[in-house]
Scaffold this active site. Sequence first.
Site, PDB file in Angstrom:
ATOM      1  N   VAL B  67     -60.243  50.236  47.899  1.00  0.00           N
ATOM      2  CA  VAL B  67     -61.623  50.108  48.391  1.00  0.00           C
ATOM      3  C   VAL B  67     -61.872  48.709  48.944  1.00  0.00           C
ATOM      4  O   VAL B  67     -62.950  48.445  49.481  1.00  0.00           O
ATOM      5  CB  VAL B  67     -62.662  50.430  47.284  1.00  0.00           C
ATOM      6  CG1 VAL B  67     -62.671  51.905  46.969  1.00  0.00           C
ATOM      7  CG2 VAL B  67     -62.445  49.578  46.051  1.00  0.00           C
ATOM      8  N   ASN B  93     -67.136  55.396  43.127  1.00  0.00           N
ATOM      9  CA  ASN B  93     -66.790  55.481  41.709  1.00  0.00           C
ATOM     10  C   ASN B  93     -65.716  54.478  41.308  1.00  0.00           C
ATOM     11  O   ASN B  93     -65.593  54.136  40.127  1.00  0.00           O
ATOM     12  CB  ASN B  93     -66.307  56.909  41.410  1.00  0.00           C
ATOM     13  CG  ASN B  93     -65.627  57.024  40.071  1.00  0.00           C
ATOM     14  OD1 ASN B  93     -66.300  57.007  39.035  1.00  0.00           O
ATOM     15  ND2 ASN B  93     -64.300  57.096  40.058  1.00  0.00           N
ATOM     16  N   TYR B 158     -68.366  42.916  33.817  1.00  0.00           N
ATOM     17  CA  TYR B 158     -68.545  44.358  34.002  1.00  0.00           C
ATOM     18  C   TYR B 158     -70.034  44.691  34.124  1.00  0.00           C
ATOM     19  O   TYR B 158     -70.472  45.410  35.037  1.00  0.00           O
ATOM     20  CB  TYR B 158     -67.921  45.105  32.821  1.00  0.00           C
ATOM     21  CG  TYR B 158     -67.994  46.625  32.920  1.00  0.00           C
ATOM     22  CD1 TYR B 158     -67.074  47.326  33.689  1.00  0.00           C
ATOM     23  CD2 TYR B 158     -68.965  47.341  32.229  1.00  0.00           C
ATOM     24  CE1 TYR B 158     -67.143  48.710  33.796  1.00  0.00           C
ATOM     25  CE2 TYR B 158     -69.037  48.718  32.325  1.00  0.00           C
ATOM     26  CZ  TYR B 158     -68.128  49.400  33.101  1.00  0.00           C
ATOM     27  OH  TYR B 158     -68.197  50.768  33.200  1.00  0.00           O
ATOM     28  N   ALA B 159     -70.831  44.130  33.205  1.00  0.00           N
ATOM     29  CA  ALA B 159     -72.279  44.377  33.239  1.00  0.00           C
ATOM     30  C   ALA B 159     -72.880  43.842  34.534  1.00  0.00           C
ATOM     31  O   ALA B 159     -73.753  44.472  35.150  1.00  0.00           O
ATOM     32  CB  ALA B 159     -72.948  43.726  32.038  1.00  0.00           C
TER      33      ALA B 159
END
Lengths: 566, 248
Positions: B67, B93, B158-159
């Site tokens: 991506v 995703n 990640y958050a």
Amino acid sequence: MDCTSCDSTPKRVDRPHTFFAHEQDACPGCGKPIEARVVFRDNDVVHLIHCTACGPQERTVGKDAAAYVQAFLARGVVPEGLVGDHLFKHTTSTCPGCLALVDAQVVIRKGAVFFLKDCTRCGPSEALVSEDAGYYVRAYAFARAGTEPLKFRNEVEHGCPTDCGTCDDHEQHTCLPIVEVTDHCNLECPICIVDNHDSKHIELATFQRIVDGLVEAEGTCESLAISGGEPTSHPKILELIAIATRPEIGRIVLITNGIRLGKDRAFAQQLKEAGVYIGLQLDGFTPEVHEKIRGRDLCAEKTAALAVIAELELPTQLIFVATRGVNDHQIGQVIELFLSAPHFLSLNFQPVAYTGHGGGKFECDPNDRITIPGIIRRAEEQTAGKLRYTDFFPLPCSHPQCVSLTYLLQLEDGSSVPFARFIDFEKYTTLLRSSATLPATAEVEDALQDVIHDVFARQDEIERGPEILVALRRSLDQMFPRKPLSARDAVQVSERQSKSIFLHHYMDRHDFDLERLRKCCHHYPQIDGRIMPACGFNMFHRGAAKGPDTPRAKFGRAPFSLPVIQ
Amino acid sequence: MGGGLCDGRLALVTGGSRGLGRAICKILAREGARIAFTYARSDDDALAAVAELEAAGAVVSAHKVSVLDKPGLRELVQGLDKSAGKIDILVNNAGFGQVVPLALMEEEDWDQMLDTHVKGAFLTTQAVLRTMVREKYGRVINVSSLAGVKMMQAPVHYATAKAALRGFTESLAKEVGRYGITVNCIAPGILDEGVSEHLPPARREEYLRHCAMRRIGTLAEAAEVVAFLASDRNSYMNGATVVVDGAV
């Protein structure tokens, strides 16, 4: 919708409205035949009538403005097989003989548009007003609401054009004020549109009053043109420029024949330092063209002026007065010059107007003259398709028959591409403006978003699509930098993103159209406070509509009627 | 098939070979969509996913492209345009999980996390959006996380990345809504497979203590929501983040 960058400031109960055209009607009070202004208010179609006996009147004639426009445009479709003239509409023009206001039938003949007039004193006359009936009729679809100035000079008493100055029936504010600061000139042009007597220069205090009056009437002006005569002959021209240099005035354009620029580099440098833009008359490139239009060979002077302009990179508008059979073969050449350097910001073609000291007596055939579509056609023919007929659109904020324009986006390789190749201007008329900058309205922002996404989505189909995207991105970066720009810097940055070509058809006694005057936005501010729509002033006030010593209209008032420098 | 939520549509799912991506492919296929998915690493996983989907009667193609590979994405979209038609549905995703406290986080950890989740969504969306704008139709679904919506014990990068996807969703929805394109986001809580698989047991237990349904979710439960958002049944929800967490 509003014009240019101003907000609507409605002062009267009949507004806001969109002025569309003139139609024949009768006063609802006394029944007298009278020409009505057709306006759209909300979605109603309303005839506004000023009857000298009954005062302001109005009549609603329709409930669907869009349907009215479609029906109006359909009137311009010539029935198949018709031989002879097809009547499209009526308007009010002038008798070319006595200058009286007369009814004109607007007819389509062999694909062109003519006015047919019949003066009770001078008899019938005809005049070509457009070489392309298709363009002429379609232009009405671009009509857009005007913007009121903050202040009108006059209230309506007798109606247009008698109360001019402007009166509160005028349909547009002053987009471009043109201040004539002298009647001295170092040329005697056979097509001179004004009436120079080499007798007077405007006083500084008078000019100051004019500028103050403009700011009072308009709030802000994107441009102010200093004209003449030859304005560089004014002994205090730099002081005049200093007076006009104020935050409310976006830019000062000095309209000049360039003779002094070419000879006086120090003066040109001073103009550069003052931030002045040059409006350079450049009607051709050969001695015979200059001789016929400007009275003598100016090749050397024009070359010298262009050299100084290039050296100092003075931001410049080229002004080319196009005359059929004289210089219309050099239209392509001036376009090539215009495209060749970044300091040429705009190019203004003016089909010659047969009015003024020279122009009023210039030999002409009013039925065989160049008009806006003729210039566009020649532009296409003479630039090998760099410009196409379909690249040009009527300017909606003026009367759509007055001005046509195209914008050219500057690509990274120095070449340019007309906006019409990637923008559907019929859909996004809000982007057609006389302004160098676009106002940050929701309507404009919406249109620009759509344009960007459309080019993004169709970049493989649009000619030079990926390059256009790169240029649009550059424009965004430069126009919206991390540090906010001053208003003047914003204008200058905007100007570097694209070039513009305007075609402005000033009127004369042959093709004068009161409907067009009604929405004129190029105005001559006068020293007595009046702000005069240009073509009305030239026709009825200057005293030169048919050459020197043309009698003024009864309501006419000459320029320079207050103290001046002798 | 017939009568599915996504009949006749072409869906592109990034990171579709495993975990939640594969589940989304399966549910969308069940609802009648033709599936193209991207994967970045394991050819075996991709082949297995294709086999599983085809066995269920799906029309599916797998494409090995990162991506973050802008030219590769452009080529993929153009290729699909020729071979399968216009992409109607995009599911951003692709992503990964990583348990690492800020104190030990390397700059490249940060970059990799943000790049894959956020830049990857941007590049893929930009490649696909051209067609959607032209067609005046599109469904974009971004896969965020409960960690991007609520204060949770989750790795900071990640958050951050998952929260960024909410902003991406809302802003893009505003920008392209006028073209008939909806952009929505799902924020799953802890699921039984996928990036949640390797969570420390204590985190899982804490989650269960706060979850009204007292269980972790399944990949299919999150994928069902994606299918609805991708369908014409959802015609007005736009710019939304749908939390799929059993009520934490």
